[in-house]
Design a protein around this motif. Structure first.
Motif, PDB file in Angstrom:
ATOM      1  N   THR A 130      -5.895   3.644   4.665  1.00 36.63           N
ATOM      2  CA  THR A 130      -5.481   5.038   4.868  1.00 36.63           C
ATOM      3  C   THR A 130      -4.271   5.382   4.003  1.00 36.63           C
ATOM      4  O   THR A 130      -4.094   6.538   3.621  1.00 36.63           O
ATOM      5  CB  THR A 130      -5.148   5.320   6.344  1.00 36.63           C
ATOM      6  N   CYS A 131      -3.451   4.367   3.674  1.00 31.54           N
ATOM      7  CA  CYS A 131      -2.294   4.617   2.801  1.00 31.54           C
ATOM      8  C   CYS A 131      -2.741   5.115   1.431  1.00 31.54           C
ATOM      9  O   CYS A 131      -2.047   5.922   0.806  1.00 31.54           O
ATOM     10  CB  CYS A 131      -1.456   3.348   2.647  1.00 31.54           C
ATOM     11  N   VAL A 132      -3.889   4.637   0.970  1.00 35.40           N
ATOM     12  CA  VAL A 132      -4.415   5.102  -0.313  1.00 35.40           C
ATOM     13  C   VAL A 132      -4.754   6.587  -0.222  1.00 35.40           C
ATOM     14  O   VAL A 132      -4.448   7.379  -1.129  1.00 35.40           O
ATOM     15  CB  VAL A 132      -5.652   4.287  -0.717  1.00 35.40           C
ATOM     16  N   ALA A 139       0.808  -1.206   0.000  1.00 34.63           N
ATOM     17  CA  ALA A 139       0.000   0.000   0.000  1.00 34.63           C
ATOM     18  C   ALA A 139       0.843   1.258   0.000  1.00 34.63           C
ATOM     19  O   ALA A 139       0.628   2.171  -0.776  1.00 34.63           O
ATOM     20  CB  ALA A 139      -0.924   0.002   1.224  1.00 34.63           C
ATOM     21  N   ALA A 140       1.847   1.309   0.896  1.00 32.73           N
ATOM     22  CA  ALA A 140       2.644   2.526   1.047  1.00 32.73           C
ATOM     23  C   ALA A 140       3.742   2.647   0.016  1.00 32.73           C
ATOM     24  O   ALA A 140       4.046   3.728  -0.451  1.00 32.73           O
ATOM     25  CB  ALA A 140       3.263   2.562   2.453  1.00 32.73           C
ATOM     26  N   GLY A 141       4.360   1.525  -0.339  1.00 34.11           N
ATOM     27  CA  GLY A 141       5.445   1.561  -1.309  1.00 34.11           C
ATOM     28  C   GLY A 141       4.996   1.173  -2.698  1.00 34.11           C
ATOM     29  O   GLY A 141       5.359   1.797  -3.680  1.00 34.11           O
ATOM     30  N   GLY A 142       4.172   0.127  -2.791  1.00 37.31           N
ATOM     31  CA  GLY A 142       3.723  -0.336  -4.088  1.00 37.31           C
ATOM     32  C   GLY A 142       2.867   0.687  -4.808  1.00 37.31           C
ATOM     33  O   GLY A 142       2.970   0.848  -6.020  1.00 37.31           O
ATOM     34  N   CYS A 143       2.041   1.398  -4.067  1.00 35.66           N
ATOM     35  CA  CYS A 143       1.217   2.428  -4.692  1.00 35.66           C
ATOM     36  C   CYS A 143       2.090   3.526  -5.292  1.00 35.66           C
ATOM     37  O   CYS A 143       1.736   4.140  -6.292  1.00 35.66           O
ATOM     38  CB  CYS A 143       0.259   3.037  -3.669  1.00 35.66           C
ATOM     39  N   ILE A 184      -2.988   9.875  -2.298  1.00 36.58           N
ATOM     40  CA  ILE A 184      -3.699  10.911  -3.045  1.00 36.58           C
ATOM     41  C   ILE A 184      -3.301  12.296  -2.570  1.00 36.58           C
ATOM     42  O   ILE A 184      -3.009  13.190  -3.373  1.00 36.58           O
ATOM     43  CB  ILE A 184      -5.226  10.707  -2.906  1.00 36.58           C
ATOM     44  N   VAL A 185      -3.259  12.486  -1.259  1.00 36.27           N
ATOM     45  CA  VAL A 185      -2.890  13.794  -0.709  1.00 36.27           C
ATOM     46  C   VAL A 185      -1.450  14.136  -1.067  1.00 36.27           C
ATOM     47  O   VAL A 185      -1.140  15.270  -1.460  1.00 36.27           O
ATOM     48  CB  VAL A 185      -3.080  13.814   0.826  1.00 36.27           C
ATOM     49  N   ASP A 186      -0.561  13.144  -0.975  1.00 38.52           N
ATOM     50  CA  ASP A 186       0.852  13.375  -1.286  1.00 38.52           C
ATOM     51  C   ASP A 186       1.029  13.782  -2.739  1.00 38.52           C
ATOM     52  O   ASP A 186       1.903  14.591  -3.062  1.00 38.52           O
ATOM     53  CB  ASP A 186       1.663  12.117  -0.985  1.00 38.52           C
ATOM     54  N   TRP A 187       0.211  13.224  -3.609  1.00 35.35           N
ATOM     55  CA  TRP A 187       0.310  13.560  -5.030  1.00 35.35           C
ATOM     56  C   TRP A 187       0.072  15.051  -5.258  1.00 35.35           C
ATOM     57  O   TRP A 187       0.761  15.703  -6.031  1.00 35.35           O
ATOM     58  CB  TRP A 187      -0.699  12.739  -5.812  1.00 35.35           C
ATOM     59  N   PHE A 188      -0.915  15.609  -4.557  1.00 29.79           N
ATOM     60  CA  PHE A 188      -1.259  17.008  -4.755  1.00 29.79           C
ATOM     61  C   PHE A 188      -0.364  17.961  -3.956  1.00 29.79           C
ATOM     62  O   PHE A 188      -0.007  19.027  -4.444  1.00 29.79           O
ATOM     63  CB  PHE A 188      -2.730  17.244  -4.384  1.00 29.79           C
ATOM     64  N   HIS A 189       0.010  17.563  -2.739  1.00 30.08           N
ATOM     65  CA  HIS A 189       0.781  18.499  -1.907  1.00 30.08           C
ATOM     66  C   HIS A 189       1.443  17.750  -0.759  1.00 30.08           C
ATOM     67  O   HIS A 189       0.803  17.394   0.226  1.00 30.08           O
ATOM     68  CB  HIS A 189      -0.143  19.584  -1.351  1.00 30.08           C
ATOM     69  N   ARG A 190       2.756  17.509  -0.884  1.00 26.32           N
ATOM     70  CA  ARG A 190       3.459  16.712   0.114  1.00 26.32           C
ATOM     71  C   ARG A 190       3.438  17.331   1.514  1.00 26.32           C
ATOM     72  O   ARG A 190       3.258  16.610   2.500  1.00 26.32           O
ATOM     73  CB  ARG A 190       4.894  16.429  -0.322  1.00 26.32           C
TER      74      ARG A 190
END
Length: 306
Positions: A125-127, A14-18, A131-137
């Motif tokens: 929650t990793c998903v 989830a955290a790395g594979g995604c 998504i949030v990380d993609w828009f704004h780390r």
């Protein structure tokens, strides 16, 4: 007893594979012309670094090597007294991320039956984090670090020891350790610039003999961690600002400095140093490195001991 490894593998997916899926999707979008990079405020005075390896290689291909030191060019800097090498941590110095760092400690604390409920919840929650990380780390980190809310200040040392021993230390890239050792011997100040929590990366900094660390700090109140970050999060433009501050305080010219990063969040830092190196990059940073002729290297973990 339920073994930890299958649980860890699921969380890693989830955290790395995604993240891997996210990189492939970005690559496809770039090829289709549908991809638009995230815009950033122009807070940093940048320059385009067109540095090419003295060996004649360019960033057209990744540069794996039994001796990664061969690709780090410090020619012309031996006589410079004040110089530094700035390293991102997660993904650059170590094959790590902040989510699995937390997971590695949390599963140690939970009873076996609780893990059965908590791990699937954590994977979901990793998903959201992705998504949030993609828009704004920075927003992702402010949300994620609320996971530490309520822990006692006294527990920080024990938590850091668990995470470093079980997660960070086995995942230090052997090439990173070798290059840091070499640059130290050549008189470079080693500076870690990371969005990880300060007390969690402290053991790593000590092991690597780093001279300074810029990291995220959690506000403490009444002997407990609030989960809220103190000041600005060290990512994107903020990383570059901290690098500039360090150079100013130590009377350095950034043209005499090196930078190492793996993600688009490291780009502002890489743009302001004299020589930029890209390590195991994400799709966006790789594309930029190809255009600018920055060396792209694939660093590896040390072979597992049997």
């Amino acid at each position: 007893m339920i073994p930890i490894r299958p649980l860890y593998s699921a969380a890693n997916l989830a955290a790395g594979g995604c993240e891997s899926i996210h990189r492939r999707a970005t690559f496809l979008l770039q090829g289709s012309g549908m991809y638009f990079p995230r815009s950033r405020p122009n807070l940093i005075e940048r320059k385009t670094n067109t540095y090419t390896e003295s060996t004649g290689s360019t960033a057209a291909e990744d540069l794996p090597s039994p001796d990664a030191n061969a690709f780090i060019d410090t020619s012309g800097l031996s006589s410079v007294e004040s110089k530094a090498a700035f390293f991102d941590v997660d993904g650059t110095v170590c094959k790590t991320n902040v989510v699995l760092a937390y997971f590695s400690a949390r599963v140690e604390e939970l009873a076996v039956w609780v893990r059965l409920v908590w791990v699937p919840y954590f994977i979901l929650t990793c998903v959201l984090y992705l998504i949030v990380d993609w828009f704004h780390r920075p927003t992702f980190n402010r949300i994620f670090y609320m996971s530490y809310r309520g822990r006692t200040v006294e527990s920080k040392a024990a938590l850091a020891k668990i995470i470093y021993t079980k997660y960070y230390k086995p995942r230090i890239f052997k090439d990173a350790a070798a290059i840091i050792k070499r640059l130290k011997a050549e008189g470079f100040k080693i500076v870690l610039v990371t969005g990880s929590l300060d007390f969690l990366v402290a053991p790593l900094a000590e092991d690597l003999d780093a001279d300074h660390v810029y990291a995220a700090e959690i506000i403490e109140e009444n002997g407990r961690l609030t989960g809220k970050l103190k000041g600005m999060y060290a990512s994107n433009d903020e990383k570059a600002l901290r690098v500039q501050d360090f150079a100013r305080e130590h009377g350095m010219s950034l043209s005499n400095c090196l930078g190492f990063g793996d993600s688009i969040a490291d780009l502002p830092m890489l743009e302001i140093v004299g020589r930029a190196y890209v390590v195991n990059p994400d799709a966006r940073l790789r594309a930029i490195a190809l255009r600018r002729g920055w060396p792209v290297m694939q660093w590896m973990l040390a072979p597992a001991k049997l």
